[in-house]
Scaffold this motif. Structure first.
Motif, PDB file in Angstrom:
ATOM      1  N   VAL A 186       0.819  -1.146   0.200  1.00 32.75           N
ATOM      2  CA  VAL A 186      -0.056  -0.055   0.136  1.00 32.75           C
ATOM      3  C   VAL A 186       0.890   1.333  -0.293  1.00 32.75           C
ATOM      4  N   VAL A 187       0.740   2.059  -0.902  1.00 35.14           N
ATOM      5  CA  VAL A 187       1.478   3.310  -1.065  1.00 35.14           C
ATOM      6  C   VAL A 187       0.418   4.579  -0.836  1.00 35.14           C
ATOM      7  N   ASP A 188       0.814   5.212   0.241  1.00 33.58           N
ATOM      8  CA  ASP A 188      -0.066   6.451   0.508  1.00 33.58           C
ATOM      9  C   ASP A 188       0.480   7.748  -0.290  1.00 33.58           C
ATOM     10  N   ALA A 189      -0.247   8.210  -1.260  1.00 36.26           N
ATOM     11  CA  ALA A 189       0.108   9.436  -2.129  1.00 36.26           C
ATOM     12  C   ALA A 189      -1.314  10.309  -1.770  1.00 36.26           C
ATOM     13  N   SER A 190      -1.932  10.244  -0.751  1.00 40.02           N
ATOM     14  CA  SER A 190      -3.067  11.004  -0.607  1.00 40.02           C
ATOM     15  C   SER A 190      -2.896  12.534  -0.242  1.00 40.02           C
ATOM     16  N   GLY A 191      -1.556  12.936  -0.235  1.00 36.27           N
ATOM     17  CA  GLY A 191      -1.359  14.513  -0.131  1.00 36.27           C
ATOM     18  C   GLY A 191      -1.208  15.180   1.093  1.00 36.27           C
ATOM     19  N   ARG A 192      -1.467  16.450   1.211  1.00 33.42           N
ATOM     20  CA  ARG A 192      -1.272  17.390   2.610  1.00 33.42           C
ATOM     21  C   ARG A 192      -2.199  16.817   3.606  1.00 33.42           C
ATOM     22  N   GLY A 193      -3.410  16.311   3.353  1.00 31.45           N
ATOM     23  CA  GLY A 193      -4.255  15.890   4.136  1.00 31.45           C
ATOM     24  C   GLY A 193      -4.220  14.503   4.567  1.00 31.45           C
ATOM     25  N   SER A 194      -3.065  13.705   4.405  1.00 30.75           N
ATOM     26  CA  SER A 194      -2.896  12.622   4.530  1.00 30.75           C
ATOM     27  C   SER A 194      -3.295  12.014   5.933  1.00 30.75           C
ATOM     28  N   ARG A 195      -4.106  10.803   6.195  1.00 31.65           N
ATOM     29  CA  ARG A 195      -4.197  10.293   7.573  1.00 31.65           C
ATOM     30  C   ARG A 195      -3.194   9.205   7.737  1.00 31.65           C
ATOM     31  N   ALA A 196      -2.379   9.002   7.230  1.00 31.03           N
ATOM     32  CA  ALA A 196      -1.438   7.693   7.308  1.00 31.03           C
ATOM     33  C   ALA A 196      -0.992   7.434   8.657  1.00 31.03           C
ATOM     34  N   PHE A 330       4.449   2.271   2.239  1.00 30.97           N
ATOM     35  CA  PHE A 330       5.372   3.534   2.318  1.00 30.97           C
ATOM     36  C   PHE A 330       4.755   4.634   1.656  1.00 30.97           C
ATOM     37  N   ALA A 331       5.138   5.633   2.200  1.00 24.24           N
ATOM     38  CA  ALA A 331       4.387   7.061   1.824  1.00 24.24           C
ATOM     39  C   ALA A 331       5.272   7.848   0.722  1.00 24.24           C
ATOM     40  N   VAL A 332       4.485   8.519  -0.102  1.00 27.35           N
ATOM     41  CA  VAL A 332       5.269   9.475  -1.320  1.00 27.35           C
ATOM     42  C   VAL A 332       4.675  10.671  -1.239  1.00 27.35           C
ATOM     43  N   GLY A 333       5.284  11.670  -1.789  1.00 29.83           N
ATOM     44  CA  GLY A 333       4.903  13.286  -2.280  1.00 29.83           C
ATOM     45  C   GLY A 333       4.314  13.737  -0.984  1.00 29.83           C
ATOM     46  N   ASP A 334       3.155  14.552  -0.790  1.00 32.67           N
ATOM     47  CA  ASP A 334       2.974  15.610  -0.062  1.00 32.67           C
ATOM     48  C   ASP A 334       2.562  14.715   1.268  1.00 32.67           C
ATOM     49  N   PHE A 339       5.998  21.372   0.778  1.00 32.49           N
ATOM     50  CA  PHE A 339       7.000  22.613   0.881  1.00 32.49           C
ATOM     51  C   PHE A 339       6.279  23.799   0.547  1.00 32.49           C
ATOM     52  N   ASN A 340       6.827  24.861   0.914  1.00 27.60           N
ATOM     53  CA  ASN A 340       6.301  26.151   0.455  1.00 27.60           C
ATOM     54  C   ASN A 340       6.353  26.191  -0.971  1.00 27.60           C
ATOM     55  N   PRO A 341       5.073  26.183  -1.414  1.00 29.44           N
ATOM     56  CA  PRO A 341       4.885  26.055  -3.159  1.00 29.44           C
ATOM     57  C   PRO A 341       5.831  27.194  -3.799  1.00 29.44           C
TER      58      PRO A 341
END
Length: 490
Positions: A186-196, A330-334, A339-341
């Motif tokens: 399972v890869v978590d790429a759900s972003g800034r709001g991730s609940r992982a 593992f998790a990836v991305g946001d 980061f500051n966009p």
């Protein structure tokens, strides 16, 4: 192949002798850029199901789960090359869809903290277009891959398994609540709001540390109709950056020419100097920063959208790689770091990190390797760490910024980088060195190569540009006052 509800535990796919036997299944949570690229990497070794809460559009259209897409996005050359490696031909696909390949610094008019960067011949490049277009082209390529399916309008409720091993996810779909989707990874790429983090804690995984640096940054964006002839002539990106060395709120303004003959203009401001959603204040804000050029260029241009504002842009990092993660995750991305966009690092960090994961999977024989999730998480970490240091070392300097303080010796390093940046305003070799790192083509250690250090020691601001380096033709097409003595591009 796209399905709303793939079979459980794994969607069928034609036999592929290159895959592990028995067939493996991976779940990717989130269908944004990081999730799509993760799916592309994993598709070499498994059937992949991408789960997303939205309906994923076929065309370049906004979607609720990606509100930051309304703002300026540029794909640096470091990221574009990484995605090209994962999806060969993607740069051509982007340009055919309407994106613009920009030579740097030739097609860039930018004022850094130290001054205007001359428009020398190409050192690096970027891809300029809306985020919706960037994602749609990648999405079309990835969903067409063998064995990749999507589960849309579906929200992951929890991870399944234990503190030792993740075995799948529990999903709420339009037809079924709490559906079990089993997976080898399972890869978590759900972003800034991730609940992982909370999902893992619920399984007994503790000690996952988080850090944050928040400058209070707010973004405001509006799209304008470009003046007649601007698109045909290749009008440059125009950008005025803030100076974190000065104890005032950091404010920036940027115009990026994008597809369909449009200018996407984004303003930003840190705590005490943020832009608002008031359309009457948009151009005055742009004219009130360190140089008024962006506001002057926008004055009199036809707005095509309202002002979109985004808050909550803190730098945040979760140190998954330092925790005792269960296998199969593992998790990836946001989900790992935001980061500051302003620095445009997120997509590039994800792409380069996933290249490292691809190399790991290929060397280990795919998903069957024990602890592949933890090793993948650690493979991602160097790219994340580099971007984190670049972003937070600047953002913590702004008034009212909160979070972890700079490490010992950061002041000396910042002084060196400041001198390098001063040299980049007058010396072509240092302009090239600046872009080498900013575009994430090379790590910051590139700046301490002997040849670069030698140039930094000789750096000065003698001969620096005193005005935005727009050509006379560019000023004419933009409708600027020709009495301003335009500076010809070098």
């Amino acid at each position: 192949m796209t399905e709303s509800f793939p079979p459980n535990p794994a969607p069928p796919f034609p036999p592929n002798p290159a895959r592990s036997s028995p067939p493996r299944h991976a779940v990717v949570i989130g269908g944004s850029m990081a999730g799509l690229l993760a799916a592309a990497v994993l598709a070499e070794h498994a059937a992949v199901t991408i789960i997303d809460a939205d309906t994923l559009p076929e065309l370049p259209e906004p979607r609720r789960g990606l509100p930051q897409a309304r703002h300026v996005h540029v794909m640096w050359s470091g990221g574009a090359r990484a995605i090209e490696d994962i999806l060969p031909g993607i740069m051509e696909d982007w340009t055919e869809a309407g994106a613009i390949r920009r030579s740097l610094p030739t097609d860039l008019v930018t004022k850094t903290a130290q001054g205007w960067i001359p428009r020398y011949g190409e050192k690096q490049f970027n891809i300029s277009c809306s985020r919706d277009l960037l994602d749609s082209v990648v999405r079309a390529r990835v969903i067409a891959l063998e064995g990749v399916t999507t589960l849309q309008r579906s929200r992951v409720r929890s991870l399944e398994g234990s503190a030792a091993r993740i075995t799948g996810v529990r999903v709420d779909t339009p037809e079924e609540e709490g559906r079990l989707v089993t997976a080898d990874l399972v890869v978590d790429a759900s972003g800034r709001g991730s609940r992982a983090r909370s999902w893992l804690q619920a399984l007994g995984v503790h000690g996952i540390r988080q850090a944050e640096v928040d400058s209070g940054l707010v973004y405001a964006t509006r799209i304008f109709e470009a003046p007649a002839g601007a698109h045909e002539m290749g009008f440059p990106i125009v950008n005025v950056q803030s100076d974190p060395r000065v104890p005032v709120p950091g404010q920036t303004a940027t115009i990026v020419p994008i597809e369909n003959g449009q200018w996407q203009a984004t303003l930003s401001g840190t705590r005490g100097g943020q832009p608002t959603a008031d359309p009457d204040e948009f151009i005055p804000f742009a004219k009130g920063i360190r140089d008024p050029i962006v506001g002057e260029l926008l004055e009199g241009k036809k707005p095509l959208t309202d002002v979109a504002v985004t808050q909550g842009t803190a730098n945040r990092r979760i140190f998954f790689e330092k925790a005792d993660l269960p296998d199969g995750f593992f998790a990836v991305g946001d989900s790992v770091a935001t980061f500051n966009p302003l620095y445009g690092q997120g997509m590039t960090v994800a792409a380069q990190g996933l290249l490292a994961v691809r190399a790991l999977l290929r060397s280990k024989g795919g998903l069957a390797h024990p602890s592949v999730g933890m090793e993948a998480q650690r493979a991602l970490a160097p790219q994340v760490a580099t971007a984190w240091e670049l972003a937070t070392s600047q953002d913590i300097l702004y008034p009212g910024a909160t979070g972890m303080k700079p490490r010992a010796g950061a002041g000396l390093l910042n002084s060196y980088v400041s001198r390098l940046m001063t040299g980049a305003t007058t010396r072509e070799e240092l302009t090239a060195a600046f872009l080498e790192v900013i575009t994430m083509t090379s790590p910051p250690t590139y700046w301490v190569r002997p040849s670069v250090v030698w140039q930094v020691l000789r750096a000065s601001d003698r001969g620096e540009l005193k005005a935005p380096p727009l050509t006379a033709a560019e000023r004419t097409v933009a409708g600027l006052d020709q009495e301003a003595d335009p500076v010809e591009a070098r």
